[in-house]
Design a protein around this motif. Structure first.
Motif, short mmCIF file in Angstrom:
data_model
loop_
_atom_site.label_atom_id
_atom_site.label_comp_id
_atom_site.label_asym_id
_atom_site.label_seq_id
_atom_site.Cartn_x
_atom_site.Cartn_y
_atom_site.Cartn_z
N ALA A 48 60.15 51.39 16.31
CA ALA A 48 59.56 50.17 16.87
C ALA A 48 58.19 50.48 17.51
CB ALA A 48 60.50 49.57 17.91
N GLY A 49 57.84 51.76 17.58
CA GLY A 49 56.52 52.15 18.11
C GLY A 49 56.54 52.58 19.56
N TRP A 50 57.54 52.18 20.34
CA TRP A 50 57.50 52.41 21.80
C TRP A 50 57.44 53.88 22.15
CZ3 TRP A 50 55.87 48.06 22.85
CH2 TRP A 50 56.44 46.89 22.34
N ALA A 51 58.19 54.71 21.40
CA ALA A 51 58.27 56.14 21.75
C ALA A 51 57.01 56.90 21.36
CB ALA A 51 59.50 56.77 21.09
N ARG A 52 56.06 56.23 20.72
CA ARG A 52 54.82 56.92 20.35
C ARG A 52 53.73 56.72 21.40
NH1 ARG A 52 54.08 55.31 14.10
NH2 ARG A 52 52.38 56.85 14.22
N TRP A 53 53.91 55.73 22.26
CA TRP A 53 52.91 55.50 23.31
C TRP A 53 52.96 56.60 24.36
CZ3 TRP A 53 49.02 52.22 22.92
CH2 TRP A 53 49.15 51.16 22.03
N GLY A 54 51.78 56.97 24.85
CA GLY A 54 51.71 58.00 25.90
C GLY A 54 51.62 59.40 25.34
N TRP A 55 51.76 59.54 24.01
CA TRP A 55 51.57 60.85 23.37
C TRP A 55 50.26 60.81 22.60
CZ3 TRP A 55 54.55 64.90 24.55
CH2 TRP A 55 55.81 64.65 25.10
N PRO A 56 49.54 61.96 22.53
CA PRO A 56 48.20 61.94 21.91
C PRO A 56 48.23 61.59 20.42
CG PRO A 56 48.69 64.09 22.93
CD PRO A 56 49.92 63.26 23.05
#
Ligand SMILES: Cc1cc2nc3c(=O)[nH]c(=O)nc-3n(C[C@H](O)[C@H](O)[C@H](O)COP(=O)(O)OP(=O)(O)OC[C@H]3O[C@@H](n4cnc5c(N)ncnc54)[C@H](O)[C@@H]3O)c2cc1C
Length: 376
Positions: A48-56
């Motif tokens: 869903a994309g959420w776990a990719r935020w906050g990582w470079p």
């Protein structure tokens, strides 16, 4: 994305997918059930994309502040979707692997960890090496084909579930101490590895002994340069002692609330409850400040030992209070809810050991923050 917008969107998504995300077992579940649940939550949150935020972006993240990924951890913990300690492994290992490993290696590997396709473990401690990490002896020898590793690790959390291990090895002489250590990124299905799970006091085989017998590791899997293992470990331990613990405050808050709701009238001493609540909030306030320092680009260091001491104190206080307020659940009742209280009480004893013992954290605070001199 801004934090407020991210929070709203994540909460909305978690509400909409509540049934799909929920664990399919009552109470704490077994370790295997917890691991399967974490993999499911990671996969859904990543896709869903959420776990990719906050990582470079260089590791296929969407960029943005690390506060975004901290919020996701907090939100899934507050909803009781994951066991917070097991869930925190990417926050322990991920940041330093991104900093030290070859860019191609971290770009290839980190998404697998974040999506729950893989589990990674941390091979630091050895039978004779815990607090005094610089004395480690697991040896890696240069050969024409790559590093040949022989030796043993112990207390390696989740080794039996792991596809990879972040391994500290001795590449110099023993006398070279911290200067002769090299970090390797190891495939756990390499020939020459034997894993023997160890059951913890709470009844689950959460950690293992791991034996290496002439295991081959390609040179491209060196994390950083030869001899940079100590710098890597010193970069990693502050994450293990602070930011990776953030969502434990949410978990302790949740469990404290459940304790208050469940306790029979008269079983909860208001003064003790006040003291424990204060400890949980003190830890949360400290941990929040550390998250913000990391988000501002500050390097984390010795001061994270304060976070670790506060976490261990708050965690043990919550479960000590549970012993007083829920005596039947903590001792004789057999239902899944009671079993969970019991398991968590026993696991809380480990909080003053994992990530560096309470005594070692206090030594660091005394020597490096308060300048109170060396051990006598
Ligand atoms: C649940 C759990 C999970 C773990 N997971 C992992 C993992 O995934 N990977 C990994 O590598 N390790 C892991 N560990 C191991 C952990 O990092 C070590 O247990 C910890 O660093 C302490 O080392 P030790 O057990 O060798 O104890 P020791 O270093 O032998 O210490 C024994 C006691 O002596 C005290 N002590 C030692 N030196 C001093 C000193 N100089 N001054 C004062 N007191 C001192 C310690 O505080 C402790 O009370 C885990 C441990 C636990 C409990």
């Amino acid at each position: 994305m801004e934090l407020d917008a991210f929070r709203k969107s994540v909460d909305h998504w978690l509400d909409e997918h509540a049934d799909e995300l929920a664990p399919e077992y009552p109470g704490a579940g077994t370790l295997e059930q917890q691991m399967a649940q974490i993999a499911k939550v990671r996969r859904l949150a990543y896709d869903a994309g959420w776990a990719r935020w906050g990582w470079p972006e260089r590791v296929d993240g969407f960029g943005g502040s690390p506060l975004l990924r901290a919020y996701l951890s907090e939100a899934v913990t507050t909803r009781d979707l994951v066991e917070p300690g097991l869930y925190s492994m990417p926050e322990v290992l991920g940041p330093s692997v991104v900093t030290f490993a070859r860019p191609e290696l971290s770009a290839e590997m980190l998404p697998k960890l974040l999506r729950g396709d893989e589990v990674w473990c941390q091979g630091f401690s050895e039978p004779g090496t815990g607090s005094n990490l610089a004395s480690l002896t697991c040896k890696a020898v240069r050969t024409d084909e790559g590093w040949r590793v022989t030796g043993q690790k112990v207390w390696t959390s989740l080794a039996q579930f792991s596809q990879r291990c972040v391994l500290l090895t001795r590449t110099g002489t023993i006398e070279s101490a911290h200067k002769g250590i090299t970090a390797l990124f190891v495939d756990m299905d390499s020939p020459g590895i034997t894993i023997r799970p160890i059951e913890t006091m709470h009844g689950e085989p959460e950690f293992s002994e791991v034996f290496f017998d002439e295991m081959l590791v390609p040179f491209e899997r060196t994390i950083g340069e030869e001899g940079e293992g100590w710098a890597f470990a010193m970069d990693l331990l502050p994450y293990e002692r602070s930011t990776s613990l953030w969502q434990r405050a949410a978990h302790l808050h949740l469990r404290l609330r459940q304790l208050v709701e469940t306790a029979q009238p008269g079983m909860l001493d208001p003064t003790a409850l006040g003291e424990v609540t204060q400890l949980v909030y003190a830890f949360r306030a400290r941990s929040r400040a550390t998250q913000h320092r990391m988000a501002a680009g500050e390097e984390l260091g010795a001061e994270t030992s304060i976070d670790k001491v506060l976490l261990a104190t708050a965690e043990q206080a919550v479960y000590d209070l549970a012993v007083e307020a829920l005596p039947a659940e903590l001792t004789i009742d057999d239902d899944p809810v009671s079993e969970r209280w019991r398991k968590e009480f026993m696991y809380s004893r480990a909080a003053t050991i994992y990530g560096g013992s309470a005594e070692i954290q206090r030594n660091i605070i005394a020597r490096r923050l308060l300048d109170l001199g060396n051990d006598r």
